[in-house]
Design a protein around this motif. Structure first.
Motif, PDB file in Angstrom:
ATOM      1  N   TRP A 470     -11.197  -7.683  -1.272  1.00  0.00           N
ATOM      2  CA  TRP A 470      -9.987  -7.959  -1.566  1.00  0.00           C
ATOM      3  C   TRP A 470      -8.811  -7.660  -0.249  1.00  0.00           C
ATOM      4  O   TRP A 470      -7.769  -7.655  -0.340  1.00  0.00           O
ATOM      5  CB  TRP A 470      -9.557  -6.819  -2.696  1.00  0.00           C
ATOM      6  CG  TRP A 470      -9.833  -5.214  -2.249  1.00  0.00           C
ATOM      7  CD1 TRP A 470     -10.873  -4.719  -2.698  1.00  0.00           C
ATOM      8  CD2 TRP A 470      -9.085  -4.497  -1.677  1.00  0.00           C
ATOM      9  NE1 TRP A 470     -10.996  -3.461  -2.235  1.00  0.00           N
ATOM     10  CE2 TRP A 470      -9.876  -3.206  -1.704  1.00  0.00           C
ATOM     11  CE3 TRP A 470      -7.884  -4.267  -1.249  1.00  0.00           C
ATOM     12  CZ2 TRP A 470      -9.323  -1.864  -1.217  1.00  0.00           C
ATOM     13  CZ3 TRP A 470      -7.430  -3.259  -0.336  1.00  0.00           C
ATOM     14  CH2 TRP A 470      -8.150  -2.116  -0.283  1.00  0.00           C
ATOM     15  N   PRO A 471      -9.599  -6.761   1.037  1.00  0.00           N
ATOM     16  CA  PRO A 471      -8.478  -6.264   1.849  1.00  0.00           C
ATOM     17  C   PRO A 471      -7.707  -7.241   2.274  1.00  0.00           C
ATOM     18  O   PRO A 471      -6.513  -7.335   2.596  1.00  0.00           O
ATOM     19  CB  PRO A 471      -9.566  -5.801   2.909  1.00  0.00           C
ATOM     20  CG  PRO A 471     -10.651  -5.296   1.962  1.00  0.00           C
ATOM     21  CD  PRO A 471     -10.906  -6.155   1.094  1.00  0.00           C
ATOM     22  N   SER A 472      -8.115  -8.550   2.935  1.00  0.00           N
ATOM     23  CA  SER A 472      -7.677  -9.741   3.315  1.00  0.00           C
ATOM     24  C   SER A 472      -6.567 -10.160   2.471  1.00  0.00           C
ATOM     25  O   SER A 472      -5.167 -10.360   3.068  1.00  0.00           O
ATOM     26  CB  SER A 472      -8.443 -10.767   3.650  1.00  0.00           C
ATOM     27  OG  SER A 472      -8.984 -11.370   2.517  1.00  0.00           O
ATOM     28  N   LEU A 473      -6.606 -10.300   1.126  1.00  0.00           N
ATOM     29  CA  LEU A 473      -5.830 -10.695   0.097  1.00  0.00           C
ATOM     30  C   LEU A 473      -4.429  -9.580   0.160  1.00  0.00           C
ATOM     31  O   LEU A 473      -3.499  -9.794   0.214  1.00  0.00           O
ATOM     32  CB  LEU A 473      -6.325 -11.014  -1.291  1.00  0.00           C
ATOM     33  CG  LEU A 473      -5.010 -11.555  -2.212  1.00  0.00           C
ATOM     34  CD1 LEU A 473      -4.505 -12.492  -1.646  1.00  0.00           C
ATOM     35  CD2 LEU A 473      -5.560 -11.532  -3.756  1.00  0.00           C
ATOM     36  N   ALA A 474      -5.017  -8.289   0.074  1.00  0.00           N
ATOM     37  CA  ALA A 474      -3.753  -7.242  -0.030  1.00  0.00           C
ATOM     38  C   ALA A 474      -3.108  -7.225   1.061  1.00  0.00           C
ATOM     39  O   ALA A 474      -1.805  -7.123   1.067  1.00  0.00           O
ATOM     40  CB  ALA A 474      -4.613  -5.902  -0.043  1.00  0.00           C
ATOM     41  N   ARG A 475      -3.645  -7.493   2.452  1.00  0.00           N
ATOM     42  CA  ARG A 475      -2.592  -7.712   3.674  1.00  0.00           C
ATOM     43  C   ARG A 475      -1.873  -9.127   3.426  1.00  0.00           C
ATOM     44  O   ARG A 475      -0.545  -8.667   3.894  1.00  0.00           O
ATOM     45  CB  ARG A 475      -3.835  -7.817   5.002  1.00  0.00           C
ATOM     46  CG  ARG A 475      -4.258  -6.541   5.530  1.00  0.00           C
ATOM     47  CD  ARG A 475      -4.888  -6.402   6.739  1.00  0.00           C
ATOM     48  NE  ARG A 475      -5.925  -7.407   6.871  1.00  0.00           N
ATOM     49  CZ  ARG A 475      -7.205  -7.044   6.546  1.00  0.00           C
ATOM     50  NH1 ARG A 475      -7.390  -5.449   6.442  1.00  0.00           N
ATOM     51  NH2 ARG A 475      -8.082  -7.702   6.878  1.00  0.00           N
ATOM     52  N   LEU A 476      -2.227  -9.898   2.973  1.00  0.00           N
ATOM     53  CA  LEU A 476      -1.379 -11.218   2.741  1.00  0.00           C
ATOM     54  C   LEU A 476      -0.222 -10.806   1.816  1.00  0.00           C
ATOM     55  O   LEU A 476       0.758 -11.253   2.358  1.00  0.00           O
ATOM     56  CB  LEU A 476      -2.059 -12.486   2.454  1.00  0.00           C
ATOM     57  CG  LEU A 476      -1.457 -13.581   2.245  1.00  0.00           C
ATOM     58  CD1 LEU A 476      -0.912 -14.170   3.654  1.00  0.00           C
ATOM     59  CD2 LEU A 476      -2.324 -14.609   1.780  1.00  0.00           C
ATOM     60  N   VAL A 477      -0.555 -10.248   0.898  1.00  0.00           N
ATOM     61  CA  VAL A 477       0.519  -9.992  -0.420  1.00  0.00           C
ATOM     62  C   VAL A 477       1.317  -9.101   0.438  1.00  0.00           C
ATOM     63  O   VAL A 477       2.716  -9.172   0.106  1.00  0.00           O
ATOM     64  CB  VAL A 477      -0.325  -9.463  -1.703  1.00  0.00           C
ATOM     65  CG1 VAL A 477       0.975  -9.158  -2.512  1.00  0.00           C
ATOM     66  CG2 VAL A 477      -1.128 -10.614  -2.126  1.00  0.00           C
ATOM     67  N   ARG A 478       0.931  -7.999   1.285  1.00  0.00           N
ATOM     68  CA  ARG A 478       1.736  -6.948   1.479  1.00  0.00           C
ATOM     69  C   ARG A 478       2.918  -7.573   2.561  1.00  0.00           C
ATOM     70  O   ARG A 478       4.018  -7.419   2.472  1.00  0.00           O
ATOM     71  CB  ARG A 478       1.240  -5.968   2.524  1.00  0.00           C
ATOM     72  CG  ARG A 478       1.825  -4.927   3.456  1.00  0.00           C
ATOM     73  CD  ARG A 478       0.987  -4.000   4.227  1.00  0.00           C
ATOM     74  NE  ARG A 478       1.587  -3.214   5.175  1.00  0.00           N
ATOM     75  CZ  ARG A 478       1.858  -3.903   6.454  1.00  0.00           C
ATOM     76  NH1 ARG A 478       1.751  -5.022   6.842  1.00  0.00           N
ATOM     77  NH2 ARG A 478       2.483  -2.776   7.115  1.00  0.00           N
ATOM     78  N   ALA A 479       2.210  -8.582   3.505  1.00  0.00           N
ATOM     79  CA  ALA A 479       3.338  -9.239   4.250  1.00  0.00           C
ATOM     80  C   ALA A 479       4.414  -9.985   3.758  1.00  0.00           C
ATOM     81  O   ALA A 479       5.408  -9.946   4.097  1.00  0.00           O
ATOM     82  CB  ALA A 479       2.301  -9.881   5.354  1.00  0.00           C
ATOM     83  N   GLN A 480       3.886 -10.738   2.657  1.00  0.00           N
ATOM     84  CA  GLN A 480       4.601 -11.596   1.902  1.00  0.00           C
ATOM     85  C   GLN A 480       5.813 -10.809   1.269  1.00  0.00           C
ATOM     86  O   GLN A 480       7.345 -11.025   1.191  1.00  0.00           O
ATOM     87  CB  GLN A 480       4.053 -12.405   0.804  1.00  0.00           C
ATOM     88  CG  GLN A 480       3.119 -13.434   1.345  1.00  0.00           C
ATOM     89  CD  GLN A 480       4.033 -14.609   2.302  1.00  0.00           C
ATOM     90  OE1 GLN A 480       4.839 -14.866   1.793  1.00  0.00           O
ATOM     91  NE2 GLN A 480       3.316 -14.747   3.536  1.00  0.00           N
ATOM     92  N   ILE A 481       5.422  -9.542   0.636  1.00  0.00           N
ATOM     93  CA  ILE A 481       6.219  -9.018   0.103  1.00  0.00           C
ATOM     94  C   ILE A 481       7.301  -7.952   0.788  1.00  0.00           C
ATOM     95  O   ILE A 481       8.533  -7.827   0.577  1.00  0.00           O
ATOM     96  CB  ILE A 481       5.651  -7.779  -1.033  1.00  0.00           C
ATOM     97  CG1 ILE A 481       5.066  -8.685  -2.245  1.00  0.00           C
ATOM     98  CG2 ILE A 481       6.484  -6.726  -1.450  1.00  0.00           C
ATOM     99  CD1 ILE A 481       4.300  -7.696  -3.163  1.00  0.00           C
TER     100      ILE A 481
END
Length: 600
Positions: A470-481
């Motif tokens: 999950w870490p790569s998706l978490a970083r992607l969502v964080r950047a978008q939010i």
């Protein structure tokens, strides 16, 4: 002025259908204006216009539906193995009886493990099916053949002068006639069994040769009185000239439990691998042994009017006084679905049934072959491939769902709150991302693998895959939010007193969900590859439960790669096509979501 409507151009329907499928646009006139579309419809339109992505979608849908629908019609028995069907090449020739025999010219027919042999009225011999090259080397200068018999991978033939011929498997002395049979010309019957051969003389003397360590028989006490022999994979039963049945085994087994009431009345015998059957003078059929495939369920309409009986590996066939053929027992390949009238003789292969009618026509039923061949345990690769694909995709899908849930939650909180919360969550994500998955999974499997059931093992694989990816998706969502939280609609939601959790997951997340979908699609292919890699290394799902990974694990030997190409080609093709098509879908979604891709 003409009132005729203008003719439609040829092929307009085909072009419009192609356009609807692949996103083609209708050309607008100068008086028409294209309507505004929702972002979702724009994404769909852009995706459909990407022919490569659409091709990937179609390929994946075909594979996906095959893996989840075909197992309904081709159920998998994980306990099934069969040594007689090992490493069979793809093809459907096992029941391809030559026309020279089919069209009223057959005298005798016999079936082996994966092939058949027959003799015509002129004494010519014909072979068909899946066979070793040594079986194709029919001896020259044979006499007029009147009887044939097939074993697992060798054959016997008897000419009209009582001369016996044998060829095929060249070990265990199966390809040579014993020295003690030289000069013997009164052979009346030949039988090729499982790695053993029998020849019976007119005066009841039985010759046997082959793998006598596997087939335990001792006919010495009955020599001179044997009328018929019926072998199986471990021993043989014999019919004596006084109508009694004996088992030739040297050790106690289920074949020795012969019903007392039939002794002295038997006129015919047959034997499957686990059971034996006897036909008595009054037309009754008696079955004994240890099989559980329905071989004890003799058809009621046959009892009292049976005239002949034959056996395959796990089934029986018989002829009634009405000259019809009857079959019962295991029907995993349709071998008992034979129907014929005016039958004069019957014979069985391991999983085939043959009947010859009065006019010489040959009727067949049973195993024709395998679409994708078999593996080293005699299991159908096609059945295991579709069931294994379902397992691989299920593990990948559930792992992705776990990964998305964790990644979206952690990325959402991290991006919205920032500060210390962001630092703590991102450092935790970096720690998880630094854990090497394959070594970690292999160590964990070695520690607790033997203590887990198969279902528990599969569940652990899915959880580990999801928890560590999950870490790569978490970083992607964080950047978008981080970008979305500064916009006016977020400020307005705060001013209205909406809870922060609702702002994150109801207001901000829908604006970035398309990015999550793209990443999830690509992660699905990665999880499938990771599971397959783990199973290929022997630390994932283990046999006999199939996945594409462990199917490839059983095909890594050099002999398999060189001689049995179908064992690794089909699983590797399925895995490659699935992952490539999923990646094409992900790339297509990524381009469709980005409006600037329309200008490329």
């Amino acid at each position: 002025m003409s009132n005729k409507a203008p003719k439609k151009k040829s092929g307009s329907f085909g072009r419009s259908l192609f356009g609807r499928l692949f996103g083609g646009k209708r050309e607008l006139s100068i008086f028409e204006e294209e309507q505004m579309q929702s972002p979702f419809r724009t994404v769909i339109r852009n995706f459909r216009s990407n022919k490569v992505a659409m091709f990937g979608t179609i390929v994946f849908l075909i594979i996906f539906l095959s893996c989840f629908i075909l197992p309904i019609f081709f159920p998998l028995d994980v306990t099934y193995t069969d040594s007689s069907q090992q490493n069979i090449a793809p093809g459907f020739s096992m029941l391809s009886v030559p026309d020279e025999l089919k069209n009223g010219n057959a005298v005798d027919i016999a079936g082996g493990g994966t092939f058949g042999i027959g003799a015509d009225k002129n004494g010519e011999v014909y072979l068909w099916g899946q066979m070793d090259d040594r079986l194709k080397e029919i001896p020259e200068n044979m006499g007029k053949i009147v009887s044939v018999s097939a074993g697992l991978n060798h054959v016997l033939a008897l000419d009209e002068d009582g001369q016996v011929y044998t060829w095929g498997y060249n070990r265990l002395r199966l390809d040579k006639i014993p020295l003690e049979m030289e000069g013997v010309t009164n052979i009346k019957d030949i039988v090729a069994g499982y790695q053993i051969s029998f020849a019976l003389t007119d005066d009841g003397y039985l010759y046997h040769w082959g793998n006598e360590n596997l087939i335990e028989i001792s006919p010495d006490a009955y020599q001179g009185h044997i009328e018929k022999i019926a072998p199986n994979a471990t021993t043989a039963i014999a019919l004596l000239d006084d109508g009694t049945v004996v088992c030739l085994a040297t050790k106690d087994n289920a074949f020795q439990r012969i019903p007392e009431e039939i002794q002295g009345k038997v006129i015919d015998i047959a034997s499957t691998d686990r059971t034996a059957a006897a036909l008595t003078e009054d037309g009754q059929v008696y079955v004994w042994g240890s099989s559980d495939y329905g071989v004890f369920d003799v058809p009621e309409e046959l009892q009292g009017q049976c005239t002949a009986i034959a056996a395959g590996r796990y089934h029986f066939t018989a002829i009634g006084e009405d000259k019809k053929v009857y079959a019962w027992g295991r029907n995993n390949f349709g071998q008992t679905d034979i129907s014929a009238e005016n039958v004069v003789s019957i014979s069985n292969g391991y999983f085939q049934s043959y009947a010859v009618t009065e006019d010489g026509t040959v009727v067949t039923a049973g195993l024709k072959g395998y679409l994708m061949g078999t593996d080293g345990f005699g299991r159908d690769i096609f059945t295991r491939l579709v069931s294994g694909g379902r397992m691989t995709m299920t593990i990948g899908a559930i792992a992705v769902i776990i990964s998305v849930i964790i990644g979206v939650i952690i990325g959402g909180f991290s991006g919205y709150y920032g500060g210390k919360v962001d630092n703590i969550l991102m450092r935790f994500a970096e720690i998880v991302a630094s854990i090497p998955f394959l070594p970690f999974a292999m160590i964990l499997s070695a520690i607790v693998g033997n203590s887990l059931s198969e279902i528990q093992r599969i569940a652990v694989i899915m959880v580990i895959l999801g928890v560590l990816s999950w870490p790569s998706l978490a970083r992607l969502v964080r950047a978008q939010i981080l970008a979305e939280r500064e916009k006016e609609f977020v400020t307005a939601a705060k001013a209205m007193g909406i809870k922060e959790i609702a702002i994150i997951f109801k207001h901000i997340l829908p604006n970035v969900i398309t990015v999550v979908i793209v990443d999830t699609t690509l992660a699905f292919a990665s999880c499938m590859l990771t599971e397959s890699s783990l199973s290929f290394l022997g630390f994932g799902v283990i046999e006999p439960t199939p996945t594409w990974g462990n199917m490839l694990n059983g095909s890594q030997a050099s002999t398999v790669i060189q001689n049995y190409w179908w064992r690794w080609v089909f699983p590797s093709l399925a895995l490659s096509l699935s992952t490539i098509s999923i990646n094409l879908i992900g790339d297509g979604l990524r381009d469709a979501i980005d409006p600037r891709s329309n200008d490329r």
